[in-house]
Design a protein around this motif. Sequence first.
Motif, mmCIF file in Angstrom:
data_model
loop_
_atom_site.group_PDB
_atom_site.id
_atom_site.type_symbol
_atom_site.label_atom_id
_atom_site.label_comp_id
_atom_site.label_asym_id
_atom_site.label_seq_id
_atom_site.Cartn_x
_atom_site.Cartn_y
_atom_site.Cartn_z
ATOM 1 N N ALA A 177 0.815 -1.213 0.000
ATOM 2 C CA ALA A 177 0.000 0.000 0.000
ATOM 3 C C ALA A 177 0.849 1.264 0.000
ATOM 4 O O ALA A 177 0.450 2.289 -0.558
ATOM 5 N N GLU B 277 5.567 2.836 -3.995
ATOM 6 C CA GLU B 277 5.277 3.615 -5.198
ATOM 7 C C GLU B 277 5.194 2.736 -6.445
ATOM 8 O O GLU B 277 4.343 2.959 -7.309
ATOM 9 N N ASN C 39 1.820 0.843 -6.536
ATOM 10 C CA ASN C 39 0.685 1.711 -6.858
ATOM 11 C C ASN C 39 0.681 2.160 -8.315
ATOM 12 O O ASN C 39 -0.354 2.553 -8.851
ATOM 13 N N ARG D 248 0.036 -5.927 -10.236
ATOM 14 C CA ARG D 248 -0.020 -5.776 -8.780
ATOM 15 C C ARG D 248 -0.212 -7.134 -8.103
ATOM 16 O O ARG D 248 0.377 -7.415 -7.053
#
Length: 222
Positions: free
Chosen positions: A10, A13, A16, A23
């Motif tokens: 979470a 970088e 995300n 992911r």
Amino acid sequence: MNDDIPAWCAANELYNALEPEARVLLRMAVAEGASKGDVLFHPGDEVQGFILLLSGHVGVYLTGQGGRDILLYDIRRGQTCIQTTLGLMGGHAYSAEAVCESDCTLALLPRNVFERLLEGSPVFRTYVFSAFSERMQNMMRLLEQVAFVRIEARLAAALLERADRGGQVHATHAELATVIGSAREVVSRRLLALAKRGIVTLDRGVVGIVAPEMLREIAETV
């Protein structure tokens, strides 16, 4: 937040920025801690997976036949290791040693997952090759420094780069020698000469910068 998403993802970088499918693959990385002084890999070790440094500071060192070390590069939060990337892409074993300079947290992505991400994720591929390119440029600068820049200039630049807000560098002469690719005896002589000129002060494990402007002049003199 989805309980299936590891907590480290979470705040990462890269995670995300990845595509949704990528992911899912990055979540397969195993996060683990390492203590200051731990060796992450030695020369000759097989590369086990892609390393993402989540926190802390790692130094990667090359040792010559005479036993003298040189700092090839540092790895900070969010950065990768060129030795690891070379090993994964070319099948080579490590040729250097990685030492934790502080307590660290890292995520290890298995080789097969790294290969799937490299093949299927444009974002991950760009990340890997951009980091690889940046590291190669840093290595070329290091080679240029060692080959063509005077020891005094390299030492002055290293002191300025590593000084804290109080103008102190907490490092031994041997550690500074490793950073600039020289011998401890040579660094000790250069530091003593700087101290006699009133540019630095010397204490056990600490170099105090008294005249930073003079040190900058030396650093800029090739």
